[in-house]
Design a protein around this motif. Sequence first.
Motif, PDB file in Angstrom:
ATOM      1  N   MET A   1       0.835  -1.164   0.000  1.00 33.55           N
ATOM      2  CA  MET A   1       0.000   0.000   0.000  1.00 33.55           C
ATOM      3  C   MET A   1       0.889   1.240   0.000  1.00 33.55           C
ATOM      4  O   MET A   1       1.727   1.395   0.873  1.00 33.55           O
ATOM      5  CB  MET A   1      -0.899   0.016   1.236  1.00 33.55           C
ATOM      6  N   TRP A   2       0.717   2.082  -0.974  1.00 33.16           N
ATOM      7  CA  TRP A   2       1.499   3.314  -1.080  1.00 33.16           C
ATOM      8  C   TRP A   2       0.885   4.387  -0.202  1.00 33.16           C
ATOM      9  O   TRP A   2      -0.284   4.716  -0.319  1.00 33.16           O
ATOM     10  CB  TRP A   2       1.572   3.777  -2.526  1.00 33.16           C
ATOM     11  N   LEU A   3       1.679   4.944   0.703  1.00 27.21           N
ATOM     12  CA  LEU A   3       1.223   5.980   1.610  1.00 27.21           C
ATOM     13  C   LEU A   3       1.466   7.367   1.050  1.00 27.21           C
ATOM     14  O   LEU A   3       0.669   8.271   1.228  1.00 27.21           O
ATOM     15  CB  LEU A   3       1.937   5.853   2.960  1.00 27.21           C
ATOM     16  N   GLU A   4       2.595   7.535   0.412  1.00 29.21           N
ATOM     17  CA  GLU A   4       2.987   8.767  -0.258  1.00 29.21           C
ATOM     18  C   GLU A   4       3.847   8.357  -1.441  1.00 29.21           C
ATOM     19  O   GLU A   4       4.167   7.186  -1.606  1.00 29.21           O
ATOM     20  CB  GLU A   4       3.826   9.649   0.677  1.00 29.21           C
ATOM     21  N   GLN A   5       4.234   9.342  -2.220  1.00 29.61           N
ATOM     22  CA  GLN A   5       5.122   9.027  -3.333  1.00 29.61           C
ATOM     23  C   GLN A   5       6.397   8.398  -2.787  1.00 29.61           C
ATOM     24  O   GLN A   5       7.030   8.957  -1.879  1.00 29.61           O
ATOM     25  CB  GLN A   5       5.468  10.280  -4.112  1.00 29.61           C
ATOM     26  N   ASP A   6       6.741   7.241  -3.264  1.00 31.88           N
ATOM     27  CA  ASP A   6       7.966   6.522  -2.892  1.00 31.88           C
ATOM     28  C   ASP A   6       7.987   5.996  -1.461  1.00 31.88           C
ATOM     29  O   ASP A   6       9.043   5.656  -0.939  1.00 31.88           O
ATOM     30  CB  ASP A   6       9.213   7.387  -3.119  1.00 31.88           C
ATOM     31  N   VAL A   7       6.847   5.910  -0.775  1.00 35.82           N
ATOM     32  CA  VAL A   7       6.790   5.351   0.577  1.00 35.82           C
ATOM     33  C   VAL A   7       5.649   4.340   0.627  1.00 35.82           C
ATOM     34  O   VAL A   7       4.493   4.686   0.385  1.00 35.82           O
ATOM     35  CB  VAL A   7       6.559   6.430   1.656  1.00 35.82           C
ATOM     36  N   ALA A   8       5.976   3.098   0.950  1.00 38.02           N
ATOM     37  CA  ALA A   8       4.964   2.042   1.000  1.00 38.02           C
ATOM     38  C   ALA A   8       4.998   1.341   2.349  1.00 38.02           C
ATOM     39  O   ALA A   8       6.060   1.158   2.930  1.00 38.02           O
ATOM     40  CB  ALA A   8       5.206   1.015  -0.104  1.00 38.02           C
ATOM     41  N   ALA A   9       3.824   0.972   2.836  1.00 37.26           N
ATOM     42  CA  ALA A   9       3.710   0.137   4.029  1.00 37.26           C
ATOM     43  C   ALA A   9       3.704  -1.311   3.561  1.00 37.26           C
ATOM     44  O   ALA A   9       3.011  -1.662   2.610  1.00 37.26           O
ATOM     45  CB  ALA A   9       2.437   0.464   4.794  1.00 37.26           C
TER      46      ALA A   9
ATOM     47  N   TYR B   1       2.679  -3.893  14.072  1.00 37.72           N
ATOM     48  CA  TYR B   1       3.830  -3.233  13.477  1.00 37.72           C
ATOM     49  C   TYR B   1       3.522  -2.844  12.035  1.00 37.72           C
ATOM     50  O   TYR B   1       2.613  -3.370  11.419  1.00 37.72           O
ATOM     51  CB  TYR B   1       5.065  -4.141  13.501  1.00 37.72           C
ATOM     52  N   THR B   2       4.274  -1.913  11.528  1.00 38.11           N
ATOM     53  CA  THR B   2       4.232  -1.542  10.121  1.00 38.11           C
ATOM     54  C   THR B   2       5.661  -1.385   9.655  1.00 38.11           C
ATOM     55  O   THR B   2       6.461  -0.722  10.311  1.00 38.11           O
ATOM     56  CB  THR B   2       3.483  -0.216   9.901  1.00 38.11           C
ATOM     57  N   LEU B   3       5.985  -2.007   8.560  1.00 36.95           N
ATOM     58  CA  LEU B   3       7.297  -1.845   7.943  1.00 36.95           C
ATOM     59  C   LEU B   3       7.143  -0.906   6.755  1.00 36.95           C
ATOM     60  O   LEU B   3       6.171  -1.013   6.013  1.00 36.95           O
ATOM     61  CB  LEU B   3       7.847  -3.191   7.471  1.00 36.95           C
ATOM     62  N   TYR B   4       8.078  -0.008   6.596  1.00 36.60           N
ATOM     63  CA  TYR B   4       8.032   0.929   5.480  1.00 36.60           C
ATOM     64  C   TYR B   4       9.190   0.646   4.538  1.00 36.60           C
ATOM     65  O   TYR B   4      10.263   0.230   4.957  1.00 36.60           O
ATOM     66  CB  TYR B   4       8.127   2.366   5.986  1.00 36.60           C
ATOM     67  N   THR B   5       8.959   0.862   3.275  1.00 36.11           N
ATOM     68  CA  THR B   5       9.993   0.654   2.284  1.00 36.11           C
ATOM     69  C   THR B   5      10.101   1.894   1.411  1.00 36.11           C
ATOM     70  O   THR B   5       9.127   2.601   1.206  1.00 36.11           O
ATOM     71  CB  THR B   5       9.724  -0.601   1.433  1.00 36.11           C
ATOM     72  N   PHE B   6      11.309   2.142   0.944  1.00 37.40           N
ATOM     73  CA  PHE B   6      11.598   3.286   0.098  1.00 37.40           C
ATOM     74  C   PHE B   6      12.326   2.778  -1.143  1.00 37.40           C
ATOM     75  O   PHE B   6      12.971   1.734  -1.105  1.00 37.40           O
ATOM     76  CB  PHE B   6      12.510   4.277   0.825  1.00 37.40           C
ATOM     77  N   PRO B   7      12.276   3.530  -2.239  1.00 43.48           N
ATOM     78  CA  PRO B   7      13.019   3.096  -3.422  1.00 43.48           C
ATOM     79  C   PRO B   7      14.518   3.197  -3.164  1.00 43.48           C
ATOM     80  O   PRO B   7      14.957   3.942  -2.285  1.00 43.48           O
ATOM     81  CB  PRO B   7      12.569   4.081  -4.508  1.00 43.48           C
ATOM     82  N   ARG B   8      15.277   2.477  -3.941  1.00 46.29           N
ATOM     83  CA  ARG B   8      16.731   2.587  -3.832  1.00 46.29           C
ATOM     84  C   ARG B   8      17.125   3.953  -4.382  1.00 46.29           C
ATOM     85  O   ARG B   8      17.083   4.181  -5.581  1.00 46.29           O
ATOM     86  CB  ARG B   8      17.416   1.475  -4.623  1.00 46.29           C
ATOM     87  N   ALA B   9      17.464   4.849  -3.479  1.00 47.87           N
ATOM     88  CA  ALA B   9      17.710   6.216  -3.908  1.00 47.87           C
ATOM     89  C   ALA B   9      18.958   6.819  -3.290  1.00 47.87           C
ATOM     90  O   ALA B   9      19.365   7.896  -3.678  1.00 47.87           O
ATOM     91  CB  ALA B   9      16.510   7.082  -3.537  1.00 47.87           C
TER      92      ALA B   9
END
Length: 59
Positions: free
Chosen positions: A1-9, A40-48
């Motif tokens: 689920m995308w929370l914001e641009q480039d941030v997903a739960a 818990y919630t894990l967040y992921t970001f693009p490789r940036a």
Amino acid sequence: MWLEQDVAAVRPDTRARGRHLPERTLAQWLDRQGLPSTMYTLYTFPRAGVERLRAHTAR
């Protein structure tokens, strides 16, 4: 689920676009240990790179 641009739960049942989603692997492991995903919630970001992530979290 995308929370914001480039941030997903990420949860144990999150579908990956490819084979690489280590956050989902961690979520699945936590689930197998008996920790419900509602705790818990894990967040992921693009490789940036570090600088871009720091700028994103400084908002």
